[in-house]
Design a protein around this motif. Sequence first.
Motif, short mmCIF file in Angstrom:
data_model
loop_
_atom_site.label_atom_id
_atom_site.label_comp_id
_atom_site.label_asym_id
_atom_site.label_seq_id
_atom_site.Cartn_x
_atom_site.Cartn_y
_atom_site.Cartn_z
N PRO A 144 62.34 43.44 27.73
CA PRO A 144 62.90 43.16 26.41
C PRO A 144 61.83 42.67 25.43
O PRO A 144 60.95 41.89 25.79
N GLU A 145 61.93 43.16 24.19
CA GLU A 145 61.08 42.63 23.14
C GLU A 145 61.68 41.37 22.53
O GLU A 145 60.99 40.63 21.82
N THR A 146 62.95 41.13 22.79
CA THR A 146 63.55 39.86 22.40
C THR A 146 62.85 38.75 23.18
O THR A 146 62.73 38.82 24.40
N LYS A 147 62.38 37.73 22.46
CA LYS A 147 61.59 36.67 23.08
C LYS A 147 62.34 35.33 23.01
O LYS A 147 63.00 35.02 22.02
N ALA A 148 62.20 34.56 24.08
CA ALA A 148 62.72 33.19 24.14
C ALA A 148 61.52 32.27 24.31
O ALA A 148 60.85 32.31 25.35
N VAL A 149 61.25 31.46 23.30
CA VAL A 149 60.10 30.55 23.32
C VAL A 149 60.62 29.12 23.46
O VAL A 149 61.45 28.67 22.65
N ASP A 153 63.12 20.60 24.35
CA ASP A 153 64.28 20.78 25.23
C ASP A 153 65.19 21.92 24.79
O ASP A 153 66.37 21.95 25.11
N HIS A 154 64.62 22.88 24.05
CA HIS A 154 65.44 24.00 23.62
C HIS A 154 64.59 25.28 23.55
O HIS A 154 63.38 25.24 23.67
N TYR A 155 65.29 26.40 23.38
CA TYR A 155 64.65 27.71 23.25
C TYR A 155 64.91 28.26 21.85
O TYR A 155 65.98 28.04 21.27
N ILE A 156 63.94 29.01 21.34
CA ILE A 156 64.09 29.75 20.09
C ILE A 156 64.08 31.24 20.43
O ILE A 156 63.11 31.74 21.01
N LEU A 157 65.14 31.95 20.05
CA LEU A 157 65.26 33.38 20.35
C LEU A 157 65.14 34.20 19.08
O LEU A 157 65.74 33.87 18.05
N ASN A 158 64.36 35.28 19.20
CA ASN A 158 64.24 36.26 18.13
C ASN A 158 64.27 37.65 18.73
O ASN A 158 63.61 37.91 19.74
N GLY A 159 65.03 38.55 18.10
CA GLY A 159 65.07 39.91 18.61
C GLY A 159 66.24 40.70 18.04
O GLY A 159 67.03 40.19 17.24
N ARG A 160 66.35 41.94 18.47
CA ARG A 160 67.42 42.84 18.03
C ARG A 160 67.93 43.63 19.23
O ARG A 160 67.14 44.19 20.00
N LYS A 161 69.24 43.68 19.35
CA LYS A 161 69.88 44.43 20.42
C LYS A 161 70.71 45.57 19.82
O LYS A 161 71.43 45.38 18.83
N THR A 162 70.59 46.74 20.42
CA THR A 162 71.37 47.90 19.99
C THR A 162 72.51 48.17 20.97
O THR A 162 72.60 47.53 22.03
N LYS A 198 73.65 37.35 13.76
CA LYS A 198 74.38 38.21 12.83
C LYS A 198 74.49 39.63 13.40
O LYS A 198 73.72 40.02 14.28
N VAL A 199 75.44 40.36 12.88
CA VAL A 199 75.68 41.75 13.29
C VAL A 199 75.37 42.65 12.11
O VAL A 199 75.89 42.43 11.01
N GLU A 200 74.51 43.65 12.33
CA GLU A 200 74.21 44.64 11.30
C GLU A 200 74.97 45.93 11.59
O GLU A 200 74.92 46.44 12.71
N ASP A 214 77.40 48.11 17.05
CA ASP A 214 76.40 47.79 16.05
C ASP A 214 75.27 46.94 16.63
O ASP A 214 75.31 46.52 17.79
N ASP A 215 74.26 46.68 15.80
CA ASP A 215 73.10 45.89 16.24
C ASP A 215 73.40 44.39 16.18
O ASP A 215 73.97 43.90 15.21
N LEU A 216 72.97 43.70 17.21
CA LEU A 216 73.02 42.24 17.23
C LEU A 216 71.63 41.74 16.88
O LEU A 216 70.65 42.07 17.56
N VAL A 217 71.53 40.95 15.84
CA VAL A 217 70.24 40.46 15.36
C VAL A 217 70.16 38.95 15.57
O VAL A 217 71.07 38.20 15.19
N LEU A 218 69.05 38.51 16.17
CA LEU A 218 68.82 37.09 16.45
C LEU A 218 67.60 36.64 15.66
O LEU A 218 66.50 37.16 15.85
#
Length: 386
Positions: A144-149, A153-162, A198-200, A214-218
């Motif tokens: 996955p290109e979606t990353k969890a950094v 004590d928490h994670y930051i997620l960024n990415g897009r799911k189709t 959000k959903v695009e 639809d796409d799920l955007v984080l």
Amino acid sequence: MSDLIRSWLRNERHERLYEKAANIAEEARSHLEETDLEAKFSHQTLKVIKQEGYPSLSLPLRLGGEGISLYEFLFLQEKIAEGDGSVALSIGWHVGVLMELSEDRNWSKDHFMELARQVIENQAVVNRAATEPATGSPTRGGIPETKAVKQADHYILNGRKTFTSMADHLDYYIVSAYVEDLKDIGWFIIDRHQPGVKVEKTWDTLGMRGTASDDLVLENVELNVDHLVEVKSKGKPSPKGWLLHIPACYLGIAVAARNDAITFAKNFQPNSLDTPISDVSHIQDKIGEMEWKLMQAHSFMYSTARKWDEEPEQREHMGPELAAVKLAVTNAAVEVVDLAMRIAGGRGLSKDQPFEKYYRDVRAGLHNPPMDDAVLRMLAGKALNE
């Protein structure tokens, strides 16, 4: 018109469960024109799905579910698909994911019980979001290109799911991401109302438009460490019987096409004939061909499901068999719908007839996992290694 699906029911429990699916199918069918045209999932159909308690059916009896078997899951999905394949495939992911979590127990007890509580009490709907623009199907092994950094004590997620079926209607998303501190793929459960989610509206396909995938955007979604519910296992993946909901869906579409083709043949009489076209030999040949293809598909799929249910000790060896069911049944469904189109002739291309939608929808089955080429290589490998 005979009910091909009902012939696979075996007891009063099956009849009771079947009525739930039949009610959902009837509701879904009433929204076909709107959902297909606008590529959206009907709020009203989802309301009926929840009223019937369908989202909780695969949860164990001890938690308030029905603990449905694979066999039961398949005839329910097939019946819903007879009303609308898009609805069946969409809700099938939810029911199948809960079946997997209930059986495999690959989440902690606390994580699973909290999700189960939401489903039982609120009929909450969930789906995995794994496919991405760059990776294609996750079954092909892409990272996955979606990353969890991790930050404190928490994670930051960024990415897009189709291909996120029912994206705008889900209550929770189970999202795959590359977890940098673990150097592994993990799965996070995310509430749809979480900031940054959000959903695009990107879904504009030829078939299965009503899945609204639809796409799920984080975007900088902040999650507690506790939201990491699963880490990719290192061993060989175990066979997943619940994925047979995919061929069950396309088989339901084929049954609907068969039913409408027979009705059309019995009622259409051009002025060149003294009888309806159902009396014409080549039309009868096509109907007969539809029948034996459906008989074979039903027998293979349901006998495999019964084996899964009744011989759990065989499950770890059933991967090739499950994959073969998907290949055989989805391809048979495509062939049956094609025959239905041939019976309807040029009229089958009209938007006034249901056949062109069946034709568009059923082809999507060829692109759901596992793909035909992967199945054939699996079967060849099994044969060569015997």
